[in-house]
Design a protein around this motif. Structure first.
Motif, short mmCIF file in Angstrom:
data_model
loop_
_atom_site.label_atom_id
_atom_site.label_comp_id
_atom_site.label_asym_id
_atom_site.label_seq_id
_atom_site.Cartn_x
_atom_site.Cartn_y
_atom_site.Cartn_z
N UNK A 1 -3.90 -59.38 3.61
CA UNK A 1 -3.97 -57.97 3.20
C UNK A 1 -4.44 -57.88 1.75
N UNK A 2 -3.95 -58.79 0.90
CA UNK A 2 -4.38 -58.80 -0.50
C UNK A 2 -5.88 -59.06 -0.61
N UNK A 3 -6.39 -60.04 0.13
CA UNK A 3 -7.82 -60.35 0.09
C UNK A 3 -8.66 -59.15 0.53
N UNK A 4 -8.24 -58.50 1.62
CA UNK A 4 -8.97 -57.33 2.13
C UNK A 4 -8.94 -56.19 1.11
N UNK A 5 -7.78 -55.96 0.51
CA UNK A 5 -7.63 -54.89 -0.46
C UNK A 5 -8.50 -55.13 -1.69
N UNK A 6 -8.51 -56.36 -2.20
CA UNK A 6 -9.30 -56.67 -3.39
C UNK A 6 -10.80 -56.57 -3.10
N UNK A 7 -11.21 -56.96 -1.91
CA UNK A 7 -12.63 -56.84 -1.54
C UNK A 7 -13.04 -55.37 -1.49
N UNK A 8 -12.22 -54.54 -0.84
CA UNK A 8 -12.52 -53.11 -0.77
C UNK A 8 -12.51 -52.48 -2.16
N UNK A 9 -11.57 -52.93 -3.02
CA UNK A 9 -11.52 -52.41 -4.38
C UNK A 9 -12.75 -52.77 -5.18
N UNK A 10 -13.27 -54.00 -4.99
CA UNK A 10 -14.49 -54.41 -5.68
C UNK A 10 -15.67 -53.53 -5.28
N UNK A 11 -15.76 -53.22 -3.99
CA UNK A 11 -16.85 -52.37 -3.52
C UNK A 11 -16.71 -50.95 -4.06
N UNK A 12 -15.47 -50.46 -4.13
CA UNK A 12 -15.25 -49.09 -4.60
C UNK A 12 -15.53 -48.93 -6.08
N UNK A 13 -15.37 -49.99 -6.86
CA UNK A 13 -15.56 -49.91 -8.31
C UNK A 13 -16.96 -50.35 -8.76
N UNK A 14 -17.84 -50.66 -7.82
CA UNK A 14 -19.19 -51.09 -8.18
C UNK A 14 -19.92 -50.11 -9.09
N UNK A 15 -19.75 -48.77 -8.93
CA UNK A 15 -20.44 -47.85 -9.85
C UNK A 15 -20.09 -48.07 -11.32
N UNK A 16 -18.95 -48.70 -11.61
CA UNK A 16 -18.54 -48.96 -12.99
C UNK A 16 -19.24 -50.18 -13.59
N UNK A 17 -19.79 -51.02 -12.72
CA UNK A 17 -20.27 -52.33 -13.18
C UNK A 17 -21.50 -52.19 -14.08
N UNK A 18 -21.48 -52.94 -15.18
CA UNK A 18 -22.65 -53.05 -16.04
C UNK A 18 -22.53 -54.35 -16.84
N UNK A 19 -23.61 -54.75 -17.44
CA UNK A 19 -23.64 -56.02 -18.17
C UNK A 19 -22.81 -55.92 -19.45
N UNK A 20 -21.94 -56.91 -19.66
CA UNK A 20 -21.12 -56.99 -20.86
C UNK A 20 -21.31 -58.39 -21.44
N UNK A 21 -21.50 -58.48 -22.74
CA UNK A 21 -21.76 -59.76 -23.39
C UNK A 21 -20.45 -60.52 -23.64
N UNK A 22 -19.91 -61.10 -22.57
CA UNK A 22 -18.67 -61.86 -22.68
C UNK A 22 -18.88 -63.15 -23.45
N UNK A 23 -20.12 -63.65 -23.45
CA UNK A 23 -20.41 -64.91 -24.15
C UNK A 23 -20.19 -64.80 -25.65
N UNK A 24 -20.19 -63.57 -26.18
CA UNK A 24 -19.95 -63.40 -27.61
C UNK A 24 -18.47 -63.57 -27.98
#
Length: 292
Positions: free
Chosen positions: A44-67
Protein backbone atom coordinates in the motif's frame (compact mmCIF):
# COMPACT_ATOMS: atom_id res chain seq x y z
CA UNK A 1 8.07 22.03 2.87
CA UNK A 2 9.77 25.36 2.18
CA UNK A 3 7.84 28.14 3.84
CA UNK A 4 8.85 30.82 1.40
CA UNK A 5 6.31 33.37 0.29
CA UNK A 6 5.75 34.67 -3.21
CA UNK A 7 6.33 38.39 -3.78
CA UNK A 8 2.89 38.50 -5.44
CA UNK A 9 0.14 39.37 -2.96
CA UNK A 10 -3.04 37.30 -3.29
CA UNK A 11 -6.34 37.81 -1.46
CA UNK A 12 -6.33 36.06 1.92
CA UNK A 13 -9.11 33.68 0.87
CA UNK A 14 -6.75 32.18 -1.78
CA UNK A 15 -4.37 30.90 0.88
CA UNK A 16 -7.15 29.91 3.28
CA UNK A 17 -8.95 28.00 0.52
CA UNK A 18 -5.80 26.14 -0.51
CA UNK A 19 -5.01 25.31 3.14
CA UNK A 20 -8.55 24.00 3.70
CA UNK A 21 -8.17 21.72 0.66
CA UNK A 22 -5.00 20.26 2.20
CA UNK A 23 -6.58 19.92 5.66
CA UNK A 24 -9.64 18.11 4.30
CA UNK A 25 -7.52 15.72 2.22
CA UNK A 26 -5.21 14.96 5.17
CA UNK A 27 -8.27 14.34 7.35
CA UNK A 28 -9.56 11.72 4.89
CA UNK A 29 -6.23 9.82 4.93
CA UNK A 30 -6.98 7.60 7.99
CA UNK A 31 -10.35 6.57 6.52
CA UNK A 32 -8.78 5.74 3.14
CA UNK A 33 -6.01 3.76 4.86
CA UNK A 34 -8.67 1.79 6.74
CA UNK A 35 -10.49 1.02 3.47
CA UNK A 36 -7.25 -0.41 2.05
CA UNK A 37 -6.73 -2.84 4.97
CA UNK A 38 -6.78 -5.91 2.70
CA UNK A 39 -3.49 -4.82 1.10
CA UNK A 40 -0.19 -5.33 2.92
CA UNK A 41 1.14 -2.08 4.44
CA UNK A 42 4.35 -2.12 2.38
CA UNK A 43 2.52 -2.69 -0.90
CA UNK A 44 0.00 0.00 0.00
CA UNK A 45 2.90 2.35 0.77
CA UNK A 46 4.52 1.68 -2.63
CA UNK A 47 1.22 2.28 -4.45
CA UNK A 48 0.53 5.47 -2.48
CA UNK A 49 4.00 6.91 -3.11
CA UNK A 50 3.78 6.13 -6.83
CA UNK A 51 0.39 7.87 -7.11
CA UNK A 52 1.73 10.79 -5.08
CA UNK A 53 4.71 11.16 -7.43
CA UNK A 54 2.36 11.32 -10.42
CA UNK A 55 0.08 13.84 -8.69
CA UNK A 56 2.96 16.18 -7.82
CA UNK A 57 4.59 16.13 -11.27
CA UNK A 58 3.31 19.68 -12.08
CA UNK A 59 5.60 20.94 -9.27
CA UNK A 60 8.72 19.35 -10.73
CA UNK A 61 11.48 21.56 -12.09
CA UNK A 62 15.26 21.53 -12.28
CA UNK A 63 17.04 22.40 -9.02
CA UNK A 64 20.83 22.72 -8.75
CA UNK A 65 21.37 20.21 -5.95
CA UNK A 66 25.00 19.79 -7.05
CA UNK A 67 25.74 23.24 -5.60
CA UNK A 68 24.98 21.89 -2.10
CA UNK A 69 27.54 20.21 0.14
CA UNK A 70 27.92 16.42 -0.06
CA UNK A 71 26.14 16.09 3.24
CA UNK A 72 23.09 17.95 1.97
CA UNK A 73 23.12 16.03 -1.31
CA UNK A 74 22.99 12.80 0.67
CA UNK A 75 20.27 14.20 2.92
CA UNK A 76 18.14 15.31 -0.03
CA UNK A 77 18.42 12.20 -2.20
CA UNK A 78 18.57 9.57 0.57
CA UNK A 79 17.53 11.05 3.90
CA UNK A 80 14.28 12.71 2.83
CA UNK A 81 13.00 9.74 0.73
CA UNK A 82 13.75 7.40 3.66
CA UNK A 83 11.86 9.71 6.03
CA UNK A 84 8.87 9.79 3.66
CA UNK A 85 8.99 5.99 3.38
CA UNK A 86 9.23 5.66 7.17
CA UNK A 87 6.42 8.12 7.82
CA UNK A 88 3.94 6.51 5.41
CA UNK A 89 4.76 2.85 6.11
CA UNK A 90 4.82 3.11 9.93
CA UNK A 91 1.57 5.09 9.76
CA UNK A 92 -0.13 2.33 7.75
CA UNK A 93 1.27 -0.46 9.93
CA UNK A 94 0.36 1.39 13.11
CA UNK A 95 -3.23 1.73 11.95
CA UNK A 96 -3.41 -2.06 11.41
CA UNK A 97 -2.25 -2.80 14.96
CA UNK A 98 -4.08 -0.03 16.86
CA UNK A 99 -7.49 1.65 16.55
CA UNK A 100 -7.40 3.92 13.50
CA UNK A 101 -8.60 7.16 15.11
CA UNK A 102 -6.21 6.91 18.05
CA UNK A 103 -3.22 6.00 15.86
CA UNK A 104 -3.98 8.90 13.50
CA UNK A 105 -4.25 11.30 16.43
CA UNK A 106 -0.82 10.30 17.74
CA UNK A 107 0.71 10.78 14.28
CA UNK A 108 -0.72 14.30 14.13
CA UNK A 109 1.43 15.36 17.08
CA UNK A 110 4.21 15.91 14.51
CA UNK A 111 3.76 19.75 14.34
CA UNK A 112 4.83 19.97 18.00
CA UNK A 113 7.97 17.94 17.31
CA UNK A 114 8.68 20.11 14.27
CA UNK A 115 8.41 23.30 16.38
CA UNK A 116 10.83 21.88 18.95
CA UNK A 117 13.33 20.90 16.25
CA UNK A 118 13.09 24.32 14.62
CA UNK A 119 13.60 26.12 17.93
CA UNK A 120 16.60 24.01 18.84
CA UNK A 121 18.26 24.44 15.43
CA UNK A 122 17.71 28.22 15.32
CA UNK A 123 18.18 29.19 18.95
CA UNK A 124 20.22 26.36 20.43
CA UNK A 125 17.59 26.01 23.14
CA UNK A 126 13.89 25.28 23.62
CA UNK A 127 11.40 28.01 24.47
CA UNK A 128 8.99 27.54 27.35
CA UNK A 129 5.95 27.80 25.05
CA UNK A 130 7.31 24.98 22.87
CA UNK A 131 8.02 22.68 25.81
CA UNK A 132 4.65 23.43 27.42
CA UNK A 133 2.86 22.81 24.13
CA UNK A 134 4.66 19.49 23.70
CA UNK A 135 3.70 18.40 27.22
CA UNK A 136 0.04 19.28 26.60
CA UNK A 137 -0.05 17.52 23.22
CA UNK A 138 1.66 14.38 24.49
CA UNK A 139 -0.60 14.27 27.53
CA UNK A 140 -3.39 13.79 24.99
CA UNK A 141 -1.45 10.93 23.38
CA UNK A 142 -0.75 9.46 26.84
CA UNK A 143 -4.48 9.52 27.57
CA UNK A 144 -4.84 6.95 24.77
CA UNK A 145 -1.59 5.03 25.33
CA UNK A 146 -1.45 4.45 29.08
CA UNK A 147 -4.77 2.59 29.61
CA UNK A 148 -3.98 0.31 26.66
CA UNK A 149 -0.46 -0.39 27.95
CA UNK A 150 -1.74 -1.18 31.44
CA UNK A 151 -4.42 -3.55 30.18
CA UNK A 152 -2.55 -5.43 27.44
CA UNK A 153 1.16 -4.87 28.09
CA UNK A 154 3.54 -3.92 25.30
CA UNK A 155 1.99 -5.99 22.54
CA UNK A 156 -0.82 -5.41 20.06
CA UNK A 157 -2.24 -1.90 20.01
CA UNK A 158 0.63 -0.48 22.08
CA UNK A 159 3.08 -1.38 19.29
CA UNK A 160 0.71 0.28 16.82
CA UNK A 161 0.70 3.45 18.91
CA UNK A 162 4.49 3.36 19.02
CA UNK A 163 4.67 3.10 15.23
CA UNK A 164 2.22 6.00 14.89
CA UNK A 165 4.54 8.06 17.10
CA UNK A 166 7.49 7.01 14.92
CA UNK A 167 5.53 8.26 11.89
CA UNK A 168 5.11 11.60 13.67
CA UNK A 169 8.89 11.77 14.27
CA UNK A 170 9.55 11.05 10.58
CA UNK A 171 7.17 13.81 9.44
CA UNK A 172 8.71 16.28 11.88
CA UNK A 173 12.25 15.48 10.65
CA UNK A 174 11.10 15.65 7.02
CA UNK A 175 9.55 19.09 7.60
CA UNK A 176 12.63 20.32 9.44
CA UNK A 177 15.02 19.11 6.71
CA UNK A 178 12.79 20.63 4.03
CA UNK A 179 12.88 23.97 5.84
CA UNK A 180 16.62 23.88 6.56
CA UNK A 181 17.75 22.65 3.12
CA UNK A 182 19.80 25.16 1.09
CA UNK A 183 17.57 24.56 -1.97
CA UNK A 184 13.81 24.33 -2.38
CA UNK A 185 12.62 20.77 -1.78
CA UNK A 186 9.14 21.13 -3.30
CA UNK A 187 10.22 20.89 -6.99
CA UNK A 188 12.17 17.73 -6.10
CA UNK A 189 9.19 16.06 -4.40
CA UNK A 190 8.07 13.88 -7.36
CA UNK A 191 11.57 12.39 -7.71
CA UNK A 192 11.93 11.84 -3.96
CA UNK A 193 8.54 10.08 -3.87
CA UNK A 194 9.67 7.83 -6.73
CA UNK A 195 12.91 7.01 -4.87
CA UNK A 196 10.90 6.17 -1.74
CA UNK A 197 8.52 4.05 -3.84
CA UNK A 198 11.44 2.10 -5.38
CA UNK A 199 12.97 1.40 -1.95
CA UNK A 200 9.58 0.31 -0.57
CA UNK A 201 9.07 -2.04 -3.52
CA UNK A 202 12.46 -3.69 -2.95
CA UNK A 203 11.77 -4.08 0.78
CA UNK A 204 8.30 -5.50 0.06
CA UNK A 205 9.69 -8.07 -2.38
CA UNK A 206 12.45 -8.99 0.10
CA UNK A 207 10.10 -9.50 3.05
CA UNK A 208 6.91 -10.67 1.34
CA UNK A 209 8.36 -12.60 -1.58
CA UNK A 210 6.30 -11.03 -4.32
CA UNK A 211 4.64 -7.76 -5.24
CA UNK A 212 0.90 -8.10 -5.73
CA UNK A 213 -1.16 -5.15 -6.96
CA UNK A 214 -4.09 -4.53 -4.61
CA UNK A 215 -7.52 -5.08 -6.09
CA UNK A 216 -10.98 -3.61 -5.69
CA UNK A 217 -11.53 -1.13 -2.87
CA UNK A 218 -7.93 -1.42 -1.64
CA UNK A 219 -6.58 -0.39 -5.05
CA UNK A 220 -8.91 2.61 -5.29
CA UNK A 221 -8.12 3.67 -1.71
CA UNK A 222 -4.35 3.39 -2.30
CA UNK A 223 -4.51 5.48 -5.46
CA UNK A 224 -6.74 8.02 -3.70
CA UNK A 225 -4.24 8.26 -0.82
CA UNK A 226 -1.44 9.08 -3.24
CA UNK A 227 -3.41 11.50 -5.38
CA UNK A 228 -5.04 13.27 -2.44
CA UNK A 229 -3.25 13.36 0.97
CA UNK A 230 0.21 12.71 -0.48
CA UNK A 231 -0.29 14.52 -3.79
CA UNK A 232 -2.80 17.34 -4.24
CA UNK A 233 -2.71 18.17 -0.51
CA UNK A 234 1.05 18.77 -0.58
CA UNK A 235 0.67 21.00 -3.66
CA UNK A 236 -2.20 22.93 -2.04
CA UNK A 237 -0.24 23.33 1.20
CA UNK A 238 2.77 24.68 -0.68
CA UNK A 239 0.56 27.22 -2.49
CA UNK A 240 -1.18 28.21 0.76
CA UNK A 241 2.15 28.95 2.44
CA UNK A 242 3.40 30.93 -0.55
CA UNK A 243 0.21 32.96 -1.03
CA UNK A 244 -0.65 33.76 2.58
CA UNK A 245 0.60 34.19 6.11
CA UNK A 246 2.28 31.08 7.48
CA UNK A 247 0.86 31.64 10.99
CA UNK A 248 -2.72 31.88 9.74
CA UNK A 249 -2.37 28.94 7.35
CA UNK A 250 -0.50 26.82 9.89
CA UNK A 251 -3.22 27.24 12.50
CA UNK A 252 -5.73 25.58 10.16
CA UNK A 253 -3.67 22.35 10.16
CA UNK A 254 -4.35 21.83 13.86
CA UNK A 255 -7.93 20.90 13.00
CA UNK A 256 -6.79 17.78 11.11
CA UNK A 257 -6.81 15.35 14.08
CA UNK A 258 -10.31 16.43 15.15
CA UNK A 259 -11.76 16.22 11.63
CA UNK A 260 -10.00 12.89 10.93
CA UNK A 261 -11.37 11.36 14.13
CA UNK A 262 -14.86 12.67 13.37
CA UNK A 263 -14.82 11.12 9.88
CA UNK A 264 -13.74 7.74 11.31
CA UNK A 265 -16.54 7.85 13.88
CA UNK A 266 -19.16 8.84 11.27
CA UNK A 267 -17.96 6.03 8.98
CA UNK A 268 -18.39 3.52 11.82
CA UNK A 269 -14.68 2.66 11.91
CA UNK A 270 -14.13 4.06 15.43
CA UNK A 271 -16.35 4.23 18.48
CA UNK A 272 -16.65 7.61 20.16
CA UNK A 273 -15.85 7.74 23.87
CA UNK A 274 -14.72 10.59 26.11
CA UNK A 275 -10.99 9.84 25.71
CA UNK A 276 -10.79 10.43 21.94
CA UNK A 277 -12.24 13.98 21.77
CA UNK A 278 -10.41 14.94 24.98
CA UNK A 279 -7.10 13.70 23.56
CA UNK A 280 -7.77 15.47 20.25
CA UNK A 281 -8.47 18.74 22.08
CA UNK A 282 -5.25 18.40 24.09
CA UNK A 283 -3.22 17.76 20.92
CA UNK A 284 -4.71 20.84 19.20
CA UNK A 285 -4.15 23.05 22.27
CA UNK A 286 -0.58 21.77 22.55
CA UNK A 287 0.16 22.48 18.89
CA UNK A 288 -1.29 25.98 19.12
CA UNK A 289 0.69 26.74 22.27
CA UNK A 290 3.96 25.40 20.82
CA UNK A 291 3.53 27.37 17.62
CA UNK A 292 2.90 30.74 19.29
Amino acid sequence: MQRTHSPIVFPRWYSVGAALVAVILWSVAPLLAERAHTSSPLQLTALTLLAGALATLPLSRRVNVASCSRGWQLGIWAGIPLLILGAVSTYFIGMRLAPAAEAALITYTWPVLFVLLSQWSRLGKLRLAGVTGALIAFSGAALLLVPQALSSGLGGATVGYGLALLAACCWALYSWLSQAAPVSITPLLPRMLLIACAITTLVSVGFEGQLVLPSGEALLAGVALGLGPYGVAMVAWDKALRWGHASLVGSLAYGVPILAGLLLVLAGVSVLDWRLPTAALLVVIGCLNAGR
